[in-house]
Design an enzyme around this catalytic site. Structure first.
Site, mmCIF file in Angstrom:
data_model
loop_
_atom_site.group_PDB
_atom_site.id
_atom_site.type_symbol
_atom_site.label_atom_id
_atom_site.label_comp_id
_atom_site.label_asym_id
_atom_site.label_seq_id
_atom_site.Cartn_x
_atom_site.Cartn_y
_atom_site.Cartn_z
ATOM 1 N N LYS A 178 0.189 13.367 -1.821
ATOM 2 C CA LYS A 178 -1.016 13.155 -1.022
ATOM 3 C C LYS A 178 -0.619 13.032 0.444
ATOM 4 O O LYS A 178 -0.020 12.033 0.854
ATOM 5 C CB LYS A 178 -1.744 11.873 -1.437
ATOM 6 C CG LYS A 178 -3.111 11.771 -0.773
ATOM 7 C CD LYS A 178 -3.681 10.373 -0.800
ATOM 8 C CE LYS A 178 -3.352 9.574 0.423
ATOM 9 N NZ LYS A 178 -3.876 10.107 1.676
ATOM 10 N N GLY A 229 4.372 4.553 5.131
ATOM 11 C CA GLY A 229 3.191 4.235 5.928
ATOM 12 C C GLY A 229 3.319 2.831 6.481
ATOM 13 O O GLY A 229 4.430 2.305 6.642
ATOM 14 N N SER A 230 2.193 2.213 6.758
ATOM 15 C CA SER A 230 2.225 0.907 7.418
ATOM 16 C C SER A 230 2.578 -0.200 6.410
ATOM 17 O O SER A 230 2.376 -0.046 5.203
ATOM 18 C CB SER A 230 0.862 0.619 8.031
ATOM 19 O OG SER A 230 -0.108 0.574 7.010
ATOM 20 N N SER A 231 3.066 -1.299 6.936
ATOM 21 C CA SER A 231 3.410 -2.430 6.069
ATOM 22 C C SER A 231 2.159 -2.988 5.401
ATOM 23 O O SER A 231 2.205 -3.433 4.245
ATOM 24 C CB SER A 231 4.115 -3.522 6.884
ATOM 25 O OG SER A 231 5.300 -3.007 7.436
ATOM 26 N N THR A 233 -0.536 -1.313 4.366
ATOM 27 C CA THR A 233 -0.865 -0.497 3.194
ATOM 28 C C THR A 233 0.224 -0.638 2.130
ATOM 29 O O THR A 233 -0.065 -0.636 0.933
ATOM 30 C CB THR A 233 -1.045 0.978 3.596
ATOM 31 O OG1 THR A 233 -1.921 1.051 4.706
ATOM 32 C CG2 THR A 233 -1.609 1.802 2.461
ATOM 33 N N GLY A 234 1.465 -0.779 2.560
ATOM 34 C CA GLY A 234 2.570 -0.951 1.615
ATOM 35 C C GLY A 234 2.337 -2.149 0.695
ATOM 36 O O GLY A 234 2.621 -2.092 -0.503
ATOM 37 N N GLU A 251 8.601 2.755 2.373
ATOM 38 C CA GLU A 251 9.189 2.919 3.710
ATOM 39 C C GLU A 251 8.099 2.560 4.699
ATOM 40 O O GLU A 251 7.112 3.296 4.838
ATOM 41 C CB GLU A 251 9.644 4.371 3.926
ATOM 42 C CG GLU A 251 10.796 4.807 3.046
ATOM 43 C CD GLU A 251 12.111 4.130 3.368
ATOM 44 O OE1 GLU A 251 12.175 3.333 4.327
ATOM 45 O OE2 GLU A 251 13.081 4.378 2.633
ATOM 46 N N CYS A 285 8.644 5.784 12.947
ATOM 47 C CA CYS A 285 8.981 4.487 12.382
ATOM 48 C C CYS A 285 10.238 3.922 13.016
ATOM 49 O O CYS A 285 10.299 2.745 13.342
ATOM 50 C CB CYS A 285 9.147 4.621 10.879
ATOM 51 S SG CYS A 285 10.295 5.915 10.400
ATOM 52 N N GLU A 384 4.073 -3.449 16.597
ATOM 53 C CA GLU A 384 4.557 -2.066 16.566
ATOM 54 C C GLU A 384 3.503 -1.209 17.265
ATOM 55 O O GLU A 384 2.402 -1.019 16.739
ATOM 56 C CB GLU A 384 4.707 -1.610 15.106
ATOM 57 C CG GLU A 384 5.189 -0.186 14.989
ATOM 58 C CD GLU A 384 5.105 0.374 13.563
ATOM 59 O OE1 GLU A 384 4.158 0.051 12.824
ATOM 60 O OE2 GLU A 384 5.985 1.166 13.211
HETATM 61 P P1 NAD Z 1 -1.128 4.132 6.624
HETATM 62 O O1 NAD Z 1 -0.461 3.035 5.861
HETATM 63 O O2 NAD Z 1 -2.476 3.890 7.178
HETATM 64 O O3 NAD Z 1 -1.279 5.446 5.722
HETATM 65 C C1 NAD Z 1 -0.169 6.054 5.091
HETATM 66 C C2 NAD Z 1 -0.671 6.836 3.876
HETATM 67 O O4 NAD Z 1 -1.191 5.906 2.922
HETATM 68 C C3 NAD Z 1 -1.798 7.822 4.163
HETATM 69 O O5 NAD Z 1 -1.606 8.983 3.371
HETATM 70 C C4 NAD Z 1 -3.033 7.061 3.713
HETATM 71 O O6 NAD Z 1 -4.118 7.895 3.353
HETATM 72 C C5 NAD Z 1 -2.496 6.312 2.514
HETATM 73 N N1 NAD Z 1 -3.244 5.092 2.163
HETATM 74 C C6 NAD Z 1 -4.048 4.335 2.947
HETATM 75 N N2 NAD Z 1 -4.531 3.287 2.240
HETATM 76 C C7 NAD Z 1 -4.012 3.382 1.004
HETATM 77 C C8 NAD Z 1 -4.104 2.573 -0.164
HETATM 78 N N3 NAD Z 1 -4.846 1.465 -0.192
HETATM 79 N N4 NAD Z 1 -3.401 2.947 -1.252
HETATM 80 C C9 NAD Z 1 -2.619 4.039 -1.235
HETATM 81 N N5 NAD Z 1 -2.503 4.856 -0.166
HETATM 82 C C10 NAD Z 1 -3.185 4.520 0.943
HETATM 83 O O7 NAD Z 1 -0.084 4.523 7.743
HETATM 84 P P2 NAD Z 1 -0.255 5.585 8.906
HETATM 85 O O8 NAD Z 1 -1.127 4.985 9.960
HETATM 86 O O9 NAD Z 1 -0.625 6.884 8.304
HETATM 87 O O10 NAD Z 1 1.258 5.711 9.446
HETATM 88 C C11 NAD Z 1 1.792 4.871 10.424
HETATM 89 C C12 NAD Z 1 2.697 3.823 9.826
HETATM 90 O O11 NAD Z 1 3.700 4.439 9.017
HETATM 91 C C13 NAD Z 1 3.458 3.042 10.863
HETATM 92 O O12 NAD Z 1 3.421 1.664 10.568
HETATM 93 C C14 NAD Z 1 4.893 3.545 10.744
HETATM 94 O O13 NAD Z 1 5.890 2.665 11.177
HETATM 95 C C15 NAD Z 1 4.971 3.850 9.303
HETATM 96 N N6 NAD Z 1 6.037 4.818 9.017
HETATM 97 C C16 NAD Z 1 7.160 4.393 8.363
HETATM 98 C C17 NAD Z 1 8.210 5.269 8.127
HETATM 99 C C18 NAD Z 1 9.478 4.829 7.409
HETATM 100 O O14 NAD Z 1 10.232 5.688 6.954
HETATM 101 N N7 NAD Z 1 9.749 3.541 7.290
HETATM 102 C C19 NAD Z 1 8.098 6.589 8.543
HETATM 103 C C20 NAD Z 1 6.943 6.989 9.210
HETATM 104 C C21 NAD Z 1 5.910 6.095 9.427
#
Ligand code: NAD
Length: 480
Positions: A178, A229-231, A233-234, A251, A285, A384
């Site tokens: 996705k 993605g973001s912490s 959402t993680g 990550e 990131c 961040e």
């Molecule tokens: P995000 O967490 O908003 O979204 C990431 C993904 O998760 C998207 O595909 C989104 O649709 C999906 N998502 C959103 N809510 C969800 C849920 N409840 N359940 C499952 N999936 C869901 O993050 P973003 O704004 O797209 O990206 C930016 C963030 O990503 C920053 O915090 C950045 O530091 C982090 N990031 C980390 C790394 C790493 O390797 N550590 C790399 C790139 C980006």
């Protein structure tokens, strides 16, 4: 007046699930961030499409896992070949949907992803004999998990997807990817390229909004979620995965410090510090998000960074003159502008940039901004930014700067800049981060495990550990 070329509205109008092409009732608009306007749309998967994709992936699993490793390797290498052939098209899609300059899209994403696919496909997870006695034999091996869900963000849509896809496939899993709802096009093109090299159901791309991600997390037929993605959402992913004790790799975000020691080679370190902070317009990131500079060299380094920043044009990524693009989406744009406003409200000194974009400026552009020695508790230091705003912070004492660098919930990366590599290595051992670079930053490799400490993640990608994360370890014991 900037314009962009027309894009066929129905270019990506179906999802491929198993052998079928599916037209969904809902669609998602795709916005070009250099203009802030939608230029095409993609299918929006509903729960029944996820059901179909999981069923197809489960059906494909038995056959895919049974292939010899070398056969899976050659299929993955064939996908890399297809991507290399489609380089220019993939790079253009990337610039249109993500905003990054076309040159960076081609080299930093497409070429990188092709090399990465090949590099991971060459890796092996060999079985190992743990005990071999006349009466007892013990062997460990690795078995694939089943259907793996990959969820990725919008800042590096292709390379972050490949970081997950390559190890998941080579270890024998089938995959549902996705992409971010903001950057679905390159993933859909990747799925098309995979059609004639991977059997149906082995790799499915589903486009949809955040809810689709949550449905994947909640789906009992998906054995693992690998999430970037973001912490915030993680945390949700981990909570949802707990219901099925689903495997997760997370990550997440970072607030990486860079520490410049007084003996650093300033001429050599200005370009990597600049690009470490502002590359991809600050949207990465492991970007440098706090720059700690020793008092003795602070004015000199700050001024050199300002001079360098003045030489870097920002604008539409399709124009080859531009080296930096816009922020990727309206939400991120609003977030970064809010941070900029906060700097101004707090009366922080802005050494460079800082101006609000003109109201009639098209697109999500925020100027490269250097904030001059803000207090440690200001938002620009503690949060961040994920945009082109960098606080430069003075320090005098090494122990103090180590404490300040570690004073964050995050622990993704860090860097140290010094001619004294022995001292820098000692300092590196004191920093709380998954990766510490010395006189370089953001270098990754297929053989180097990567992952965050603290709020920056759980589990690892790359290297033997990253590969093993897509498997279950299995022990076979034989009494004889
Ligand atoms: P995000 O967490 O908003 O979204 C990431 C993904 O998760 C998207 O595909 C989104 O649709 C999906 N998502 C959103 N809510 C969800 C849920 N409840 N359940 C499952 N999936 C869901 O993050 P973003 O704004 O797209 O990206 C930016 C963030 O990503 C920053 O915090 C950045 O530091 C982090 N990031 C980390 C790394 C790493 O390797 N550590 C790399 C790139 C980006």
């Amino acid at each position: 007046m900037q314009t962009h070329r027309p894009f066929p509205e129905d270019r990506f109008s179906t999802l491929r699930i198993g052998n079928a092409r599916i037209r969904t009732t809902r669609s998602l608009p795709v916005v070009n961030p250099a203009f802030g306007t939608a230029f095409t749309s993609v299918p929006h998967a509903a729960p029944e499409h996820l059901e179909g994709a999981v069923a197809a992936a489960q059906d494909a699993f038995a056959q895919w896992r049974a292939l010899p490793w070398a056969e899976r390797q050659s299929r993955i290498e064939a996908l890399a070949d297809r991507m290399a052939q489609a380089r220019e098209e993939l790079a253009e899609l990337m610039t249109l949907e993500q905003g990054k300059p076309r040159h960076s899209a081609a080299i930093g994403e497409v070429d990188y992803a092709v090399d990465w696919l090949r590099g991971i496909a060459r890796q092996r997870l060999n079985a190992k004999v743990l005990e071999d006695k006349p009466h007892h034999h013990v062997e460990q091996s690795y078995v694939p998990l089943g259907v793996v869900g990959l969820i990725v963000p919008w800042n590096f849509p292709l390379c972050l997807a490949i970081w997950k896809l390559a190890p998941a496939l080579i270890t024998g899993n089938t995959v549902i990817l996705k992409p971010s709802p903001y950057t679905p096009l390159t993933a859909l093109r990747l799925a098309e390229l995979a059609e004639d090299v991977l059997p149906p159901g082995v790799f499915t791309v589903l486009t949809g909004d955040d809810m689709l991600g949550q449905w994947m997390v909640d789906h009992p037929g998906i054995a693992k979620i690998s999430f970037t993605g973001s912490s915030a959402t993680g945390r949700k992913v981990m909570a949802g995965a707990a219901a099925h004790l689903k495997r997760v790799t997370l990550e997440l975000g970072g607030n990486d410090p860079a520490i410049v020691l007084p003996d650093a080679d300033l001429d050599a370190c200005v370009p990597p510090l600049f690009w470490g902070a502002f590359g991809n317009s600050g949207q990465w990131c492991v970007g440098i998000k706090r720059l700690y500079v020793h008092d003795d060299i602070y004015p000199q380094l700050r001024d050199a960074l300002i001079a360098y920043a003045r030489s870097i044009p920002m604008g539409d990524g399709m124009d080859p003159a531009n080296l930096l693009g816009p922020l990727q989406n309206a939400r991120q744009y609003a977030k970064v502008l809010d941070l900029l406003d906060d700097c101004n409200r707090q009366g922080l000194r802005i050494a460079h940039g800082g101006a609000h974009p003109a109201p009639d400026r098209q697109g999500y552009f925020v100027p490269v901004t250097l904030v001059d020695n803000p207090p440690d508790d200001s938002r620009v230091v503690t949060e961040e930014a994920f945009g082109p705003i960098l606080p430069i912070l003075r320090y005098r004492d090494i122990d103090d700067v180590v404490r300040r660098a570690n004073d964050t919930g995050y622990g993704l990366g860090a860097s140290i800049w010094s001619r004294d590599t022995a001292l820098a290595q000692t300092l590196a051992d004191r920093l709380e981060a998954g990766t510490v670079w010395i006189n370089e930053v953001y270098v990754h490799g297929v053989d180097f495990p990567f992952g965050g400490h603290k709020l920056s993640g759980l589990g690892l990608e790359h290297g033997a550990e990253g590969l093993a994360a897509y498997t279950n370890l299995k022990i076979r014991m034989t009494a004889r």
